[in-house]
Design an enzyme around this catalytic site. Structure first.
Site, short mmCIF file in Angstrom:
data_model
loop_
_atom_site.label_atom_id
_atom_site.label_comp_id
_atom_site.label_asym_id
_atom_site.label_seq_id
_atom_site.Cartn_x
_atom_site.Cartn_y
_atom_site.Cartn_z
N HIS A 137 -18.13 44.37 19.06
CA HIS A 137 -17.42 45.47 19.70
C HIS A 137 -16.27 45.96 18.83
O HIS A 137 -15.84 45.28 17.90
CB HIS A 137 -16.87 45.04 21.06
N HIS A 193 -16.01 37.66 19.60
CA HIS A 193 -15.28 36.48 20.04
C HIS A 193 -16.26 35.39 20.46
O HIS A 193 -17.31 35.69 21.05
CB HIS A 193 -14.36 36.81 21.21
N GLN A 212 -15.78 43.42 15.57
CA GLN A 212 -15.47 42.00 15.74
C GLN A 212 -16.27 41.39 16.87
O GLN A 212 -16.95 42.08 17.64
CB GLN A 212 -13.97 41.84 16.00
N GLU A 265 -13.59 39.63 27.78
CA GLU A 265 -12.53 40.59 28.06
C GLU A 265 -13.09 41.82 28.75
O GLU A 265 -14.31 42.03 28.81
CB GLU A 265 -11.82 41.00 26.76
N ARG A 309 -13.80 38.83 12.54
CA ARG A 309 -14.04 40.18 12.04
C ARG A 309 -15.33 40.23 11.25
O ARG A 309 -15.59 39.37 10.40
CB ARG A 309 -12.89 40.66 11.16
#
Length: 335
Positions: free
Chosen positions: A171, A97, A95, A114, A191
């Site tokens: 990642h 972001h 996936q 993150e 995804r």
């Protein structure tokens, strides 16, 4: 104002497991993949567990006491960090972001950078971090031809490692891994590949091929942060794991002693998440000493008016501290 602990929010995931359930007092036969322990996101809002503010949501704390629980410099109008424990009994989807600008335009949310603090991993543990697609066209061609796996890059991991995942980075966590994740408050995921599995109804999960194509960084691969020792004494070690525009993460270890910490960013709150062991957090509130027992799995927000606090442990304690020190985003970089 008082430091606050929150009730964990257990999130069922197709790839989740059972091993973290006892830590959070969760009783269900369903696979739990995530435990949101600090969250102001509407998809899993934190509620204070115990103390004079019991029952209040994190959103209510920020609205009622913004100086204490949001601080002077926040990159979001809500609490800007989402903290979760993750158990990957199976591989997560590959996936990506978006960054703030894309998420604001297309999702009405913030982007998601993150970091993972590795709690446990197999002896040969690894994660997917990065790719070798030279451009958007090669990515779309690989998706069409079913060859995405050929372009994925893997990183070995061990307990205690820190993996930094900037927005726009391809990642995935892989089977057998448990991590503490600290991220921007956001719940936007695109995804790319889901290992050809199906859900309980026999249907594959939704992929987001075109949006992922828009946001994947084809030029830069993620840098590996270098831990920096901030202090080391007998029974006490303080290491800065990573610092970025959205958050800073420190690891603090105690063994049969106490240690006093000052707030990471004066004027802003600290987050303290216990990943191993147990102990006590003590601080002054309205001229009185407050003592809070803490143990593995606990996550606290220490308000901005608590300028310093003391950690005490006789049996050993490992804690990750998270804080932020960024101004509010411009209108072009957030919703």
């Amino acid at each position: 104002m008082w430091p606050v602990k929150f009730r964990p929010v257990a999130i069922e995931r197709i790839w989740g497991g059972d091993e973290l359930k006892p830590l959070f007092g969760v009783r269900t036969d369903r696979p739990i993949g995530e435990y949101w322990v600090i969250s102001a996101h509407p998809n899993g809002m934190s509620v204070v567990d115990g103390g004079p503010l019991a029952g209040k949501t994190l959103e209510e704390l920020v609205q009622s006491y913004p100086e204490a629980y949001l601080g002077e410099r926040s990159p979001q109008p809500r609490f800007p960090l989402l903290v979760k424990f993750i158990e990957a009994h199976d591989d997560l989807s590959v996936q990506v972001h978006p960054d703030d600008a894309y998420a604001a335009t297309h999702e009405g949310d913030f982007g998601k950078t993150e970091a993972w603090y590795v709690l446990d991993a197999p002896d040969d543990g690894r994660v997917i971090l990065g790719h070798s697609f030279p451009n958007r066209e090669s990515y779309l061609r690989a998706v069409k031809e079913g060859r995405v796996r050929e372009f994925l890059r893997y990183k070995p991991i061990h307990k205690g490692d820190l993996v930094f995942v900037p927005s726009r980075t391809l990642h995935a966590l892989l089977r057998g891994t448990k991590v503490l994740e600290v991220q921007q408050t956001s719940d936007v995921t695109y995804r790319v590949y889901d290992w050809d599995r199906v859900d309980a109804n026999g249907k594959p999960r939704q992929l987001h091929i075109e949006k992922a194509a828009d946001v994947i960084d084809y030029e830069k691969q993620p840098d590996e942060p270098t831990p920096v020792a901030m202090a080391e004494e007998p029974g006490f070690a303080w290491v800065r794991l990573v610092s970025c525009p959205y958050f800073t993460l420190d690891r603090v270890r105690l063994e049969a002693r106490s240690a006093e910490l000052e707030q990471g960013a004066p004027g802003n709150p600290d987050c303290a998440i216990v990943v191993e062991g147990a102990g006590e957090l003590a601080c002054e509130v309205d001229g009185k000493t407050v003592r809070m027992p803490i143990k593995a799995g606990d996550a606290l927000i220490i308000p901005s008016d608590v300028r310093r606090y003391t950690l005490v442990s006789s049996e050993g304690l490992t804690l990750v501290r998270a804080f932020y020190d960024s101004p509010a985003p411009s209108a072009s970089s957030g919703p």
